[in-house]
Write an enzyme that holds these catalytic residues in place. Structure first.
Site: not given
Ligand code: AMP
Length: 228
Positions: A88, A160, A171, A127
């Protein structure tokens, strides 16, 4: 095949990665799911991660990298993987490159799903996620067969905490600032394919398969072993 799916939250990375798993014979590995599993275990690590996740910020690299490295070392990821939500940041991309090159490997392709912000907010606020297996549905566009129950494992679906509208906007800001520079980063390495992420999931999937070209199909050798 070693593939990375890039795109803002709600772009459809998870849906598309799950659709590609069978075709590529490679597991879908979502950093968000790995982190949510850690949070569910109530470990010290999980508690720390949660404070960042609930407000939509990025979890510190050392924590994410540890989870990813452990997952990539599992037997099912040796012949390939589909990464979703990781890397990310450019720093994470560099860490991934080193992790792979230390094992004599490298990425084959990076797919960036392009979806406008307004469409993202609309998608995410409807979602619903399965508490048990992480499968995702949409209250209007992709409802489960039984209200609030997962088709795959019959567990409860929930909104969520970080899918609330304000957090989604946060985000998206984090994505624009931290993650979008990765498109340029991977473009320079000749790995990037930009794919329009608007439309039905099967339409988007066909575009991705087109972008993967010949490398996007599993082939069998004479002994019937899958090669990617
Ligand atoms: P996601 O399910 O990919 O939308 O991730 C949900 C949350 O997990 C994000 O908003 C971040 O807080 C954390 N997160 C997921 N992947 C990463 C990553 N590669 N680096 C840092 N935080 C992450």
């Amino acid at each position: 095949m070693r593939l990375v799916m890039l795109g803002p939250p709600g772009a459809g990375k998870g849906t598309q990665a799950r659709m590609l798993e069978e075709r590529l014979g490679a597991p879908h590995i979502a950093s968000g799911n790995l982190l949510r599993e850690t949070v569910r275990k109530h470990s010290a690590l999980g508690k720390k991660a949660r404070t960042f996740m609930d407000r939509g910020s990025l979890v510190p690299d050392e924590l994410v990298l540890k989870l990813i490295e452990e997952r990539l070392d599992k037997p099912d990821a040796q012949a390939g993987f589909i990464l979703d939500g990781f890397p990310r940041t450019v720093a994470q991309a560099e860490a991934l490159r080193k992790m792979l090159s230390g094992r004599g490997r490298s990425l084959d392709k990076v797919i960036a799903l392009i979806v406008p912000d307004d469409e993202i907010v609309k998608r995410i606020s409807g979602r619903r996620t399965c508490r048990n297996c992480g499968a995702m549905y949409h209250a209007i566009f992709d409802p489960p067969r039984n209200v609030n129950l997962c088709n795959a494992c019959n567990s409860e679906l929930y909104l969520r905490e970080d899918d609330a509208e304000d957090t989604v906007r946060m985000r998206l800001e984090v994505y624009a600032a931290e993650t979008s520079p990765l498109l340029e980063h991977y473009d320079r390495q000749g790995l990037l394919a930009r794919v329009d992420g608007v439309g039905r999931s099967d339409e988007v999937n066909a575009r991705i398969i087109g972008a993967l070209g010949a490398s996007g199909s599993r082939t069998e050798d004479r002994q019937g072993n899958a090669r990617r």
